[in-house]
Design an enzyme around this catalytic site. Structure first.
Site, PDB file in Angstrom:
ATOM      1  N   TYR A   1     -51.626  12.160 -83.892  1.00  0.00           N
ATOM      2  CA  TYR A   1     -52.825  12.147 -83.026  1.00  0.00           C
ATOM      3  C   TYR A   1     -54.010  12.919 -83.618  1.00  0.00           C
ATOM      4  O   TYR A   1     -53.886  13.575 -84.611  1.00  0.00           O
ATOM      5  CB  TYR A   1     -52.510  12.521 -81.589  1.00  0.00           C
ATOM      6  N   GLU A   2     -55.162  12.733 -82.995  1.00  0.00           N
ATOM      7  CA  GLU A   2     -56.441  13.266 -83.508  1.00  0.00           C
ATOM      8  C   GLU A   2     -56.745  12.769 -84.916  1.00  0.00           C
ATOM      9  O   GLU A   2     -57.260  13.513 -85.752  1.00  0.00           O
ATOM     10  CB  GLU A   2     -56.452  14.802 -83.492  1.00  0.00           C
ATOM     11  N   GLY A   3     -56.458  11.513 -85.164  1.00  0.00           N
ATOM     12  CA  GLY A   3     -56.641  10.946 -86.504  1.00  0.00           C
ATOM     13  C   GLY A   3     -55.365  11.127 -87.288  1.00  0.00           C
ATOM     14  O   GLY A   3     -54.999  12.260 -87.620  1.00  0.00           O
TER      15      GLY A   3
END
Lengths: 574, 574
Positions: free
Chosen positions: A429-431
């Protein structure tokens, strides 16, 4: 369940010798962060983490939030633990004093977040997302929105969310379809569905402030046409807004964190307000994202620390077989066996390495805030390293933690398996870490033709005396030159191993610096000699083992995308 | 849920070019294994695996066996699927024809086991443990015990277990306390508690035959005093023996496999019969263990294959973002993005690598069975590599499988997470990978002063033309010389990275051999060109990326235990 003790002495050492916090607090703006206050904050957070949040870690894992007709009920004990967090002001540390914040350095907030997240990762995601919402509002919100929403977000009475992902718009945010149309009164009507919304619904706070990416009418395609909206669960007049949680996910880990499918405007009456200019959504999103990326890198540190403590405790207690070098000596604690000790040293060294990396990046955040030259550029370079390497290493350490436990590691009651499950989301997550690597070799490397990377290499070279680390800088210097000129495909194909090499170089540099400081203090008879001796041992182990390992990736980077497209996708899949 | 298709063409290729099955079946004893029969067996197992076992994989994960007052009820559908397995004779392949077996090569049984275990790892553990019990009885059982128990174990009408571990006797088997006292009638009374007993109780078969390690009266301490007993759940007269399942574990993965706490002789009436001589328990156990270790290495292959297939299917289907090298080209399947493709190629290359390694070891099992010179020694050397590297790589590939799925990988419904959970036991059971590494550098290396290792290196050198692989053989040759002379601590401290280096060398060698064969067939216009082209691509990728990575471990091996004991255990834990 093993007791968790946040590593306050280690946090303080890294703040002093890696972040060099004294340089930051010597500036007027952060002068309030005196040494005693730093100590008090780290100790206080450690106490909250150890005594209130950590005991709920398995509770949250085994009693995940329950969804029932748009309402989400959090696990037992979480409301009380959250209230203690709010009452202690633990969310206010780095927020602006104009909005109930304490205006202290971000690095201190990172120290606090490390202890709380290590205690209970799933729980800590609510506060973490709230920090991102605060940041976006501080940087991009109108004075009216700031006044209306910031104070209660800062105290934690309200929580915040980031609503980016849609079923067909994950890494490709620009593909999103949620819409916002002007209502004529300054507000907008928001409509659409979002998935993977962390803490999208829960019963911990009075209100939930959703930050939602959507397209306005006639917006250009892709990321250029995206705007950011503030959508509160409860409107300023107290009435319920038309935003609801449609379901929650059944996940591998971080069970305590409700991951929601959110539905906006089912009854065409979801009200939102623009944050920043129309089409300014991506910029505002990156404000949240960059903060969040460092925080996710920090999650790698959190789980690594927690898993290491648990493995060490088990390895000290579990007695099995005599040492092979002393077969008549009787059974010993398994930490005495060379390969178990190797695993423990690796866990400790890797954990300290990524803590150094993430804290160093947070330090640049504070320096950038102070307008110190070069800090913003260094922060930009370190962010993908901190996120990707911090989480890759977090996964490795949690897996080693299971291994040290032997068969007991596979039994859920032991708790080692939860860390292994929880941490696995962090490289995603978050890229994803692939996106981080692409960011590193793209925007951060080609963007300035390698200038910032060469500056980092120069800093390492100016300080290190370690032959292995110097050899690694030579490799990275050469490969940087190659990558800057390489084709896009070659560069991206090489991005993941290149990111690892650069991260290990940075970690090695920051650890060596700590080793030098520790040796100096020991020589002068200053500091806690047990801590300093242990620091030296882990630093030396990292330089002797992990640094040369990273050198082994050079051939892979140099190879780039050679052969990668020899087969079509279908041939590859056959 | 994604369809699973056992890789029959790949299995056949490895049997032909790595195992060189034709050499084995050219011997009278295995002459029945004609090419058509090999094909039919691999195809039949693939069909059973794909159509009956694979659809139950998630069923077993989400409906684990239930324990109630000593009775264990297996998940829905498992009884029927097991019956199909028994009726198809799938357990009989490599068993002796004197006891209902087909007397075919073990490598064929490995091919079958790969397909079934990939389809449903937890389920497959029952048959796998039964094979170990058969092996022990064939090698060490009296004619009476063989006649009474082998036929129904071979058909699978009855299943077998291995009862080694006790709460304080895990890796240190010699510490076990279970006892056996002579009953005067040739039988023994067994008493004690065992933990982590796979398929210790279930409702799939009419009887369960426990093989139990215990101490006889006045037995010497440690492993020298251990004997092996056969303890049936139902006695020959049909009455219930005094052995019961006291509970089952709640585990991270392989939920379908009941992991039992077993209680022997609660009412002082548990009857057992000695297998082999008194105090011959360790020898008999190693018979089971060595077989089991190769089978666990094969589990790494199983999950790697399954995870790879699932990731490839997702990466082909999931469309997200244009290629960075062609931003105007519109969104593409993520398998087209360089870093995703790198992950897929890595998964494929690593999976094929460990398949080669494990099958090669199984081939030596057949050769040893035929009395071919040097086969037993090569098998002994390859066993710890196959077990430890096979499972380490299995874990890596399953984790990459989660990563390729992005956020969906963390959602349990997708299935990628189950592989990541299931595979995590494999580096632990049947001797942790640390134990394997100790076995490699101890018994297998120092035992003959490196002679077998140097023979392996010579074989690699005589065949390879790859510069990276040659460089790796040079490193390993030097390090082998160092380790043979090193202190016990240094050797053990270096054992894990050394095992990885030797394993990668072996895999690289066996893959290069396949690449050469594939190139030859392609040049002659023979074989399936799509398969052969894909094989070449993965072989080349392995040699270019994984082999140099392994070279990066040389410094760590050379470092040995330096600094490992600079701190006491307590200082390390502080």
């Amino acid at each position: 369940m093993v007791t968790f003790r946040p590593p306050v002495a280690e946090q303080r050492f890294v703040l002093d010798h890696v972040v060099r916090l004294a340089e930051i607090t010597s500036q007027d703006q952060f002068a309030a962060a005196e040494s005693d206050m730093v100590e008090a904050i780290l100790d206080g957070a450690a106490s909250l983490a150890a005594n209130e949040w950590a005991p709920l870690n398995r509770v949250g894992d085994t009693n995940p939030p329950r969804w029932n007709d748009t309402v989400v009920t959090m696990p037992p004990g979480f409301r009380e633990a959250y209230r203690t967090y709010v009452e202690g002001g633990w969310g206010t540390i780095a927020a602006p004093s104009a909005f109930e914040g304490q205006g202290l350095p971000s690095t201190l907030a990172f120290g606090v977040a490390e202890s709380l997240g290590a205690a209970n990762l799933g729980f800590s995601l609510g506060p973490m997302l709230t920090q991102g919402a605060i940041e976006a509002l501080v940087k991009h919100g109108s004075p009216e929105l700031q006044a209306a929403y910031l104070p209660k977000l800062v105290t934690g009475e309200w929580t915040g969310t980031m609503n980016l992902t849609e079923p067909n718009a994950g890494s490709d945010v620009g593909a999103l379809r949620s819409s916002a149309t002007p209502a004529g009164d300054g507000s907008w009507r928001v409509k659409g569905n979002k998935i993977f919304i962390t803490f999208g619904e829960h019963d911990l706070a009075e209100n939930i402030i959703h930050l939602v990416l959507a397209r306005t009418p006639d917006a250009p395609a892709g990321t250029r046409g995206i705007s950011l909206f503030l959508v509160p669960k409860f409107l300023p007049d107290g009435s319920r807004n038309d935003v609801h949680c449609a379901s929650i996910e059944h996940k591998l880990g971080i069970h305590a964190s409700p991951t929601c499918v959110m539905s906006f405007g089912d009854n065409d009456d979801c009200r939102g307000w623009l944050i920043g200019p129309e089409f300014g959504g991506m910029r505002a999103m990156f404000t949240m994202m960059n903060n969040a990326r460092l925080n996710v890198g920090l999650q790698g540190v959190q789980i690594a620390e927690r898993a290491t403590q648990q493995a060490v405790a088990y390895a000290l207690e579990r007695v099995q077989s005599p040492r092979a070098s002393n077969p008549e000596g009787g059974p010993v604690a398994i930490i005495e066996h060379p390969d178990v000790r190797r695993m423990i040293l690796r866990m400790k060294a890797q954990t300290q390495a990524i803590r150094s990396l993430v804290y160093a990046a947070a330090g640049e955040l504070d320096r950038a805030h102070l307008g110190i030259e070069g800090a913003k550029q260094r922060l930009d370079l370190l962010t993908p390293l901190a996120k990707a390497h911090g989480t890759d290493v977090g996964c490795e350490v949690a897996s080693l933690g299971v291994q040290v436990h032997g068969g007991m590691g596979f039994i859920e009651e032991t708790g080692a398996a939860q860390h292994y499950r929880d941490v696995r989301i962090t490289p995603i997550y978050e890229g994803t870490n692939g996106i981080q690597a692409a960011d590193l070799v793209g925007r951060k490397l080609v963007g300035d033709e390698g200038a910032q990377m060469h500056a980092l290499i120069a800093d390492v070279r100016s300080e290190t005396k370690n032959a292995g680390l110097l050899a690694l800088t030579d490799q990275i210097s050469t490969l940087t030159g190659v990558l800057v000129k390489a084709s896009t495909d070659d560069r991206l194909a090489a991005s993941a191993p290149y990111l690892t090499m650069v991260s290990v170089m940075t970690c090695g540099w920051l650890l060596e610096r700590q080793g030098t400081a520790a040796a100096g203090l020991l020589a002068n008879g200053e500091g806690d000699s047990a801590f300093l001796k242990a620091k030296l041992a882990t630093v030396n182990w990292y330089l002797a083992h992990i640094v040369p390992e990273a050198s082994g990736l050079a051939a892979s980077v140099a190879e780039g995308g050679k052969g990668l497209y020899d087969l079509t996708a279908e041939e590859l899949a056959a």
